[in-house]
Scaffold this motif. Sequence first.
Motif, PDB file in Angstrom:
ATOM      1  N   LEU A  46       6.570  -1.253   6.901  1.00  0.00           N
ATOM      2  CA  LEU A  46       6.113  -2.509   6.318  1.00  0.00           C
ATOM      3  C   LEU A  46       6.310  -3.691   7.253  1.00  0.00           C
ATOM      4  O   LEU A  46       5.972  -4.825   6.900  1.00  0.00           O
ATOM      5  N   ARG A  60       5.603   2.294  -6.045  1.00  0.00           N
ATOM      6  CA  ARG A  60       4.953   3.589  -5.782  1.00  0.00           C
ATOM      7  C   ARG A  60       5.998   4.661  -5.517  1.00  0.00           C
ATOM      8  O   ARG A  60       5.880   5.799  -5.993  1.00  0.00           O
ATOM      9  N   ASP A 114      10.042   4.088   5.724  1.00  0.00           N
ATOM     10  CA  ASP A 114       9.217   3.309   4.798  1.00  0.00           C
ATOM     11  C   ASP A 114       9.408   1.817   5.036  1.00  0.00           C
ATOM     12  O   ASP A 114       8.441   1.038   5.012  1.00  0.00           O
ATOM     13  N   ASP A 118       5.236  -1.196  -2.722  1.00  0.00           N
ATOM     14  CA  ASP A 118       5.682   0.026  -2.054  1.00  0.00           C
ATOM     15  C   ASP A 118       6.826   0.675  -2.817  1.00  0.00           C
ATOM     16  O   ASP A 118       6.850   1.894  -3.017  1.00  0.00           O
ATOM     17  N   ARG A 119       7.780  -0.124  -3.251  1.00  0.00           N
ATOM     18  CA  ARG A 119       8.925   0.419  -3.973  1.00  0.00           C
ATOM     19  C   ARG A 119       8.526   0.953  -5.357  1.00  0.00           C
ATOM     20  O   ARG A 119       9.094   1.934  -5.834  1.00  0.00           O
TER      21      ARG A 119
END
Length: 274
Positions: A151, A171, A147, A168-169
């Motif tokens: 990015l 989600r 992940d 992102d974190r």
Amino acid sequence: MHLDLIQSLSLCGDAATPNDDRAGATATRAWVIDGATDLGSPGLLGEQGGAAWLAAAADTAFGATQAATLSDACAAVFAEVEARFMAERRREPVAAWELPSAAFVAVQLLDGALEVAWAADCALLHRGVDAVSWVTPVPDRARESADAAALGPGVAGHKQRSPAVLADRRRARERPGRRVLGVNADTTRAVVSFARVPVAAGDALLLMSDGFSALVDAYGAYDAAGLVTAVEARGLAALAVELRGIEAEDAGCVRFPRFKASDDATAVWVRVAG
């Protein structure tokens, strides 16, 4: 039998931010708690961030309960965390990602065996007479590393999270099926794992947050047996220096993709005594 505390250690990942890990040990019980990093500003629980609040609340509860079994001790901890959250929160959470959560691992001696409970990625190594083994699942940073790499290189090279990293974190925090210690006792109880393993006098136990077990799964500096051997030969402080040295050499998070240059790192080393 009882547990002898040999060493414990807890390092913040960055001296500018609070340490969201907690740990403790008694003659029969030991635990490590790793609060999940806050993804917004304090406010839900006043001026203290939710991660530090939850870790401290669970730590206090683990130290206070007199439950005879670890299952009952955990039930008491989860209930106390929920009660405190309901009493101390200042407002409704803005979204599910703001609800405090934590990883943890706890052990308790009972009738000549070791009861173990855990959720998420805190880890436990057991050194018996003939072997070293993971009691909790083998640490695996593959998804998190992937992940972070997705990015872009060096995603954690700057202390300030970018909007893309924060989104992102958040989600990830809302993914279904997270197995964590949270502020709802029933939900936590449903996802915690338990095990019971035989132990003998002289056995060693190493409880860790993922910031410390990164020496194995994130950085590949040791395997399980090598880590326990190094701890017993050199002590936790020396391993912590080595850990931070590896991270300093990759401060841009390029060689080892991750969301923090250094995470809070906590370990408790106890020995079973007759």
